[in-house]
Design a protein around this motif. Structure first.
Motif: not given
Length: 526
Positions: A317-326
């Motif tokens: 989930l941390d990775a997915l949110i990071g990709v969403y932000e990027r």
């Protein structure tokens, strides 16, 4: 069957881009914010919790992220990693750093050996050696105990082990497991080696040379620097040095070392802290039992990364949110902000881990990608950072997502009450305040004092920095970076970007230069 596709070809990514944006100021205000803090939390290993209430997500965005994870086959790709499939396509290698701390899937045989057994054997050899050093069975030429261990390495052979040593140094002293002081020499700048050598008694120091290939220029240069210092002190360098290297390197069977411990090509430098690279220096410094606890914490977090339920998988989930932000919100950087002085070098390790892994512009097949990949990573411990770069984070023109790390208790176990609160309470109060300040802001008619808010953050909250918690924290970020690489369809496990500079440096030293390279060489008096 696992398929590898670019992020922008996935239907779920196109749906994610269409999801309504979250107004973070409104979402975190009043009772709405209180509910989010309670609801947007995932338990992690070793008592940690990952809280993402102050991120720009809501249930609709989370639903889209879950669909993206499934279409991108994140769980299946992680399974391929721990079952030993060749996922490092750039170097045609397996990726086995998880196996240094436990078995997640099937047995993996490579080079004719069971790799889990190989890693355990090295850990046992290191433990036996460290115990003999601590017991005075392995001593210097005068029969005196070694009191200091010095790691000579660069990049992943330095940053991770150094960060972990510093994280646990005070804990070990408090818990009576501190065995030897550790120092680190990494930079080829002679001032680095000289500063360390001037701060220790070389006669009572044991040096750990770390180089997988046995040919790393900076490391071998610093080894020569150290050997010269030992010689000048009238000491036999071979009685003061051990090597951590591959079984095929020139260091493996050399008489220049008391012992050699082995790693292999399936563990990249930035992922090597749980291998012999971290094992030797940390076992000597704190004892093998402490290193074993570190591995246990990492393994427990690795097991959580296997969870196919995205909303119960903190790394995914941390990775997915990071990709969403990027890739949707367009944020170019991420700040890692540990509110713990013990983690003062942890952001430096994460810089390498993240930027060397995902700083790629081509996909796994060598094709140029048309979307941003890894963000810029930087950070410092709080509260120091608050008096440094937080001005830009609060009121700058760029929004920078933040990853806080906080602990309820200090390592020392004692504190003072000043103005009605302890130092640790003041530290924790600051991180709580910063999360809300970044998210909610503050309106003011004086534009210079106006805070727009809407600055997203997450926080990993733990009880105390211990061997197990630092292991779990390390595994969290390693697996987050891996999942993001899968989403971007890049190879997170090679690092060709560090090679060109090395090649040109050798040309400079050989005086085989022309053009701008020659002019710069002349300017630097080489």
């Amino acid at each position: 069957m696992v398929t590898w596709n670019n992020l922008d070809t996935l239907a779920s990514f196109q749906d994610l881009k269409k999801a309504d944006r979250v107004n973070l100021v409104e979402a975190m205000a009043g009772e709405n914010g209180a509910k989010r803090v309670k609801n947007y939390t995932i338990p992690m290993a070793e008592g940690f919790a990952f809280n993402y209430a102050a991120k720009q997500v809501d249930d609709n965005v989370l639903e889209a992220l879950v669909k993206l994870a499934k279409e991108a086959q994140l769980s299946e790709k992680f399974k391929a990693v721990y079952n030993g499939e060749v996922v490092n396509t750039g170097e045609n290698r397996r990726v086995l750093h998880h196996m240094t701390r436990g078995q997640l899937g099937q047995a993996v045989e490579a080079d004719g050996v069971d790799k889990r057994k190989f890693y355990v054997e090295q850990q046992e050899r290191i433990a036996d050696f460290a115990n003999k050093v601590h017991a005075g069975e392995i001593t210097n030429a005068a029969g005196e105990k070694f009191t200091t261990v010095v790691q000579i390495g660069i990049g992943g052979s330095d940053l991770g082990p150094r960060a972990i040593y510093l994280a646990l140094e005070n804990w070990a002293k408090k818990n009576n497991t501190f065995k030897m002081e550790a120092k680190f020499i990494s930079n080829v700048d002679p001032d680095d080696a000289a500063a360390v050598l001037n701060s220790i008694d070389v006669a009572h120091s044991l040096f750990v040379l770390v180089s997988k290939s046995g040919t790393t220029l900076e490391t071998l240069t610093n080894e020569s620097f150290v050997k010269d210092a030992l010689k000048n002190a009238g000491l036999d360098a071979s009685k003061h040095m051990i090597a951590v290297t591959s079984e095929t390197s020139p260091l493996a069977k050399s008489d220049d070392y008391l012992a050699a411990f082995f790693m292999d090509d399936y563990i990249g430098g930035r992922y090597s802290s749980s291998s012999a690279v971290g094992g030797a220096v940390l076992s000597l410094a704190f004892g093998p039992e402490v290193f074993a606890q570190f591995l246990e914490g990492a393994h427990e977090e690795d097991k959580l990364s296997m969870n196919e339920d995205v909303l119960q998988n903190p790394e995914m989930l941390d990775a997915l949110i990071g990709v969403y932000e990027r890739n949707v919100l367009g944020y170019p950087a991420t700040a890692v902000l540990p509110y713990s002085q013990a983690l003062n070098r942890f952001p430096a390790h994460l810089q390498q881990l993240d930027m060397e892994s995902n700083g790629k512009c081509v996909n796994r097949f060598g094709e140029r990608v048309s979307y941003p990949t890894g963000p810029i990573i930087f950070g410092e411990p709080g509260t120091n950072g608050q008096h440094s770069f937080y001005q830009l984070l609060h009121q700058g023109t760029d929004i920078v997502p933040l990853q806080f790390v906080g602990f309820k208790n200090s390592q020392i176990g004692t504190d003072v009450v000043i103005q009605g609160s302890t130092s640790q309470q003041k530290l924790c109060a600051n991180v709580a305040a910063q999360i809300v300040a970044f998210a909610c802001g503050k309106s003011d008619e004086n534009r210079n004092k106006n805070f727009e808010g809407g600055r997203p953050s997450s926080i990993i909250i733990g009880d105390q920095v211990t061997p197990k918690t630092i292991g779990a924290l390390l595994a969290h970020f390693e697996n987050k970076v891996m999942f993001q690489g899968f989403l971007w369809n890049i190879n997170s496990f090679d690092q060709e970007g560090v090679q060109l500079g090395k090649v040109l440096a050798k040309r400079v030293l050989a005086h085989e230069t022309d053009g701008a390279l020659k002019e710069f060489s002349d300017l630097l008096n080489i």
